[in-house]
Design a protein around this motif. Sequence first.
Motif, PDB file in Angstrom:
ATOM      1  N   PRO A  24      68.657  12.284 -51.677  1.00  0.00           N
ATOM      2  CA  PRO A  24      68.467  13.507 -50.895  1.00  0.00           C
ATOM      3  C   PRO A  24      69.641  13.715 -49.937  1.00  0.00           C
ATOM      4  O   PRO A  24      70.091  12.770 -49.293  1.00  0.00           O
ATOM      5  CB  PRO A  24      67.166  13.231 -50.136  1.00  0.00           C
ATOM      6  N   THR A  25      70.120  14.936 -49.832  1.00  0.00           N
ATOM      7  CA  THR A  25      71.228  15.232 -48.925  1.00  0.00           C
ATOM      8  C   THR A  25      71.037  16.611 -48.307  1.00  0.00           C
ATOM      9  O   THR A  25      70.983  17.617 -49.025  1.00  0.00           O
ATOM     10  CB  THR A  25      72.583  15.160 -49.648  1.00  0.00           C
ATOM     11  N   LEU A  26      70.935  16.633 -46.987  1.00  0.00           N
ATOM     12  CA  LEU A  26      70.772  17.855 -46.212  1.00  0.00           C
ATOM     13  C   LEU A  26      71.831  17.887 -45.126  1.00  0.00           C
ATOM     14  O   LEU A  26      72.092  16.873 -44.474  1.00  0.00           O
ATOM     15  CB  LEU A  26      69.381  17.904 -45.565  1.00  0.00           C
ATOM     16  N   LEU A  27      72.433  19.043 -44.912  1.00  0.00           N
ATOM     17  CA  LEU A  27      73.478  19.194 -43.907  1.00  0.00           C
ATOM     18  C   LEU A  27      73.191  20.420 -43.056  1.00  0.00           C
ATOM     19  O   LEU A  27      73.060  21.531 -43.581  1.00  0.00           O
ATOM     20  CB  LEU A  27      74.848  19.334 -44.580  1.00  0.00           C
ATOM     21  N   VAL A  28      73.085  20.203 -41.756  1.00  0.00           N
ATOM     22  CA  VAL A  28      72.875  21.278 -40.784  1.00  0.00           C
ATOM     23  C   VAL A  28      74.057  21.270 -39.835  1.00  0.00           C
ATOM     24  O   VAL A  28      74.311  20.272 -39.153  1.00  0.00           O
ATOM     25  CB  VAL A  28      71.552  21.086 -40.011  1.00  0.00           C
ATOM     26  N   GLY A  29      74.793  22.352 -39.783  1.00  0.00           N
ATOM     27  CA  GLY A  29      75.924  22.446 -38.877  1.00  0.00           C
ATOM     28  C   GLY A  29      75.491  22.885 -37.491  1.00  0.00           C
ATOM     29  O   GLY A  29      74.306  23.151 -37.241  1.00  0.00           O
ATOM     30  N   PRO A  30      76.424  22.952 -36.547  1.00  0.00           N
ATOM     31  CA  PRO A  30      76.110  23.525 -35.244  1.00  0.00           C
ATOM     32  C   PRO A  30      75.582  24.952 -35.399  1.00  0.00           C
ATOM     33  O   PRO A  30      75.864  25.626 -36.399  1.00  0.00           O
ATOM     34  CB  PRO A  30      77.455  23.504 -34.515  1.00  0.00           C
ATOM     35  N   ALA A  31      74.823  25.426 -34.430  1.00  0.00           N
ATOM     36  CA  ALA A  31      74.237  26.759 -34.509  1.00  0.00           C
ATOM     37  C   ALA A  31      75.321  27.797 -34.783  1.00  0.00           C
ATOM     38  O   ALA A  31      76.360  27.821 -34.120  1.00  0.00           O
ATOM     39  CB  ALA A  31      73.511  27.090 -33.214  1.00  0.00           C
ATOM     40  N   GLY A  32      75.087  28.631 -35.810  1.00  0.00           N
ATOM     41  CA  GLY A  32      76.008  29.700 -36.120  1.00  0.00           C
ATOM     42  C   GLY A  32      77.194  29.313 -36.965  1.00  0.00           C
ATOM     43  O   GLY A  32      78.041  30.175 -37.255  1.00  0.00           O
ATOM     44  N   ASP A  33      77.297  28.055 -37.382  1.00  0.00           N
ATOM     45  CA  ASP A  33      78.438  27.624 -38.184  1.00  0.00           C
ATOM     46  C   ASP A  33      78.323  28.223 -39.590  1.00  0.00           C
ATOM     47  O   ASP A  33      77.373  27.937 -40.327  1.00  0.00           O
ATOM     48  CB  ASP A  33      78.483  26.100 -38.255  1.00  0.00           C
ATOM     49  N   THR A  49      75.049  20.142 -32.365  1.00  0.00           N
ATOM     50  CA  THR A  49      74.985  18.879 -33.101  1.00  0.00           C
ATOM     51  C   THR A  49      74.934  19.125 -34.601  1.00  0.00           C
ATOM     52  O   THR A  49      74.149  19.951 -35.089  1.00  0.00           O
ATOM     53  CB  THR A  49      73.752  18.062 -32.674  1.00  0.00           C
ATOM     54  N   VAL A  50      75.773  18.417 -35.340  1.00  0.00           N
ATOM     55  CA  VAL A  50      75.722  18.376 -36.798  1.00  0.00           C
ATOM     56  C   VAL A  50      74.678  17.339 -37.197  1.00  0.00           C
ATOM     57  O   VAL A  50      74.651  16.233 -36.634  1.00  0.00           O
ATOM     58  CB  VAL A  50      77.092  17.976 -37.387  1.00  0.00           C
ATOM     59  N   ILE A  51      73.828  17.675 -38.166  1.00  0.00           N
ATOM     60  CA  ILE A  51      72.851  16.720 -38.684  1.00  0.00           C
ATOM     61  C   ILE A  51      73.097  16.552 -40.176  1.00  0.00           C
ATOM     62  O   ILE A  51      73.079  17.529 -40.930  1.00  0.00           O
ATOM     63  CB  ILE A  51      71.403  17.190 -38.447  1.00  0.00           C
ATOM     64  N   LEU A  52      73.353  15.324 -40.595  1.00  0.00           N
ATOM     65  CA  LEU A  52      73.504  14.998 -42.015  1.00  0.00           C
ATOM     66  C   LEU A  52      72.478  13.933 -42.361  1.00  0.00           C
ATOM     67  O   LEU A  52      72.431  12.873 -41.733  1.00  0.00           O
ATOM     68  CB  LEU A  52      74.915  14.492 -42.318  1.00  0.00           C
ATOM     69  N   PHE A  53      71.641  14.227 -43.359  1.00  0.00           N
ATOM     70  CA  PHE A  53      70.587  13.315 -43.805  1.00  0.00           C
ATOM     71  C   PHE A  53      70.861  12.940 -45.256  1.00  0.00           C
ATOM     72  O   PHE A  53      71.061  13.813 -46.107  1.00  0.00           O
ATOM     73  CB  PHE A  53      69.223  14.000 -43.700  1.00  0.00           C
TER      74      PHE A  53
END
Length: 493
Positions: free
Chosen positions: A317-326, A286-290
């Motif tokens: 505020p801006t945070l981006l978490v890609g899929p694991a290992g991206d 899952t990609v998480i964008l806040f």
Amino acid sequence: MTARPNILFVTVDQWPASLAGYEGHPTILTPTLDQLARVGVRYPRTYSECPICIPARRTMMTGTTAKQHGDRSFDPALRMPDLPTLPALLHEAGYQTTAVGKLHVYPPRDRIGFDEVHLAEEGRPHLGGPDDHDIYIADQGFPGRGFDHGMNNNDYLWRPWHLPEHCHVTNWTTWRMCREIKRRDPTRPGFWHLSYTAPHPPLIPLNAYLDIYRDADAPPPPMGAWAQEETAQPYALRAVRDYWAHVKPHHYRQIMQAFMALCTHIDHQLRLVIGTLREEGLLDETVILFTADHGDMLGAHGLWAKRLYYEDSARVPTLLVGPAGDARTPPGSVDKRLVGLADVMPTLLDFAGVESPAHVEGLSMVGQARREVFLGACREDANATRMATDGRHKLLWYPCGNVMQLFDLQEDPRELHDRSADPELDGVRARLEAALVEGAWGADLDWIRDGRLVGMPAREFRGGVNRGLSGQRGHHYPPPPIMDASVVVGTPG
């Protein structure tokens, strides 16, 4: 990593970028956001193109600025433009698309491309509906009582939430999203838009979160040298100061306690959504964008709310978490490129493997393209304000009276010293002014002559009369009658 990861797009309303632990704020508690910053990328130079709720959300959902989507003033009766939206494109790509919380579109039940929408629209039954959070609290035995706390959506009064904790809009939004994740179609990737209405007023946190901050002191708001003399300020700033003149300095500590309580409540509730993704076996895919639609001045330079381009209002505020290992989102990294809310759409389409339409103005946050100057435009009347920044220097322009300010954000991040008259920065000012001229459209074209910004004549400021208490809500059972949606309330000017 799957070819088409799930996407969790989280927005909050009216949250300044500086108000986070990972930004070094000495008081705010944001453990969840801090952890997301450690496992993903943060973008500290993210700005709202038009820091007002409706225009900002139109930008996020269309990947365009107001020049295309049509609103830089806040028009509550304006339909979405005839452009493909982010959820519509993801739906076409095979995603199951769900939104929970605030969309702020007209009419309110327009799904703008989502398969399913569960609304919390801050007490607007007079625009049509119904609002799903209102339905929920009615089912819990409290019909029409969501605003019985007496606080206001456009003011800085504060008190604890008045109904049981599970009825609070932040809790409901979280619960509804967790349920939708659990009810997902397992044969399709999910696009989940989680849209919290807080910390936008009303300031009605749970008592438990007020208790956390009961002895807390937030740092005092900055007060620039340029802001000392109110009568010398541009018309737009005088309108803001006049509108919230009743908010007194000795209220600041308790206002900030209530505001931070709303932020930490969201931070903690977001853990439940992430926990649900983990328990459902979805988190690594899952990609998480806040991010936020805009910030809040919160007393900085004597100003409140949004609609301005000082850091507290425009930087989000801006945070981006890609899929694991991206590899595109290395853990704990900081990307200092200039980012706008128009970049949300191409970024998420990028992760989904969907090509952005040609009309999209935003840039993918994980792509190679960079912008050299970021432009902002808000309102088209005497309260109009414009911005151009290259990431270090920021030029603000108030067309009414043709007033400019220039700040060096590297040396002066709190914008205490206006350097627009500093000859050492003449070249910077000229370059940023030229960017505003080049990007001008609509009413702005009347404020330019021979390639220079000339604005409109100065106007004598006269304060308004606020009979409606900034759009105060009432008791909502029976529901209030349908009203003219084009009437704007709760705004200065």
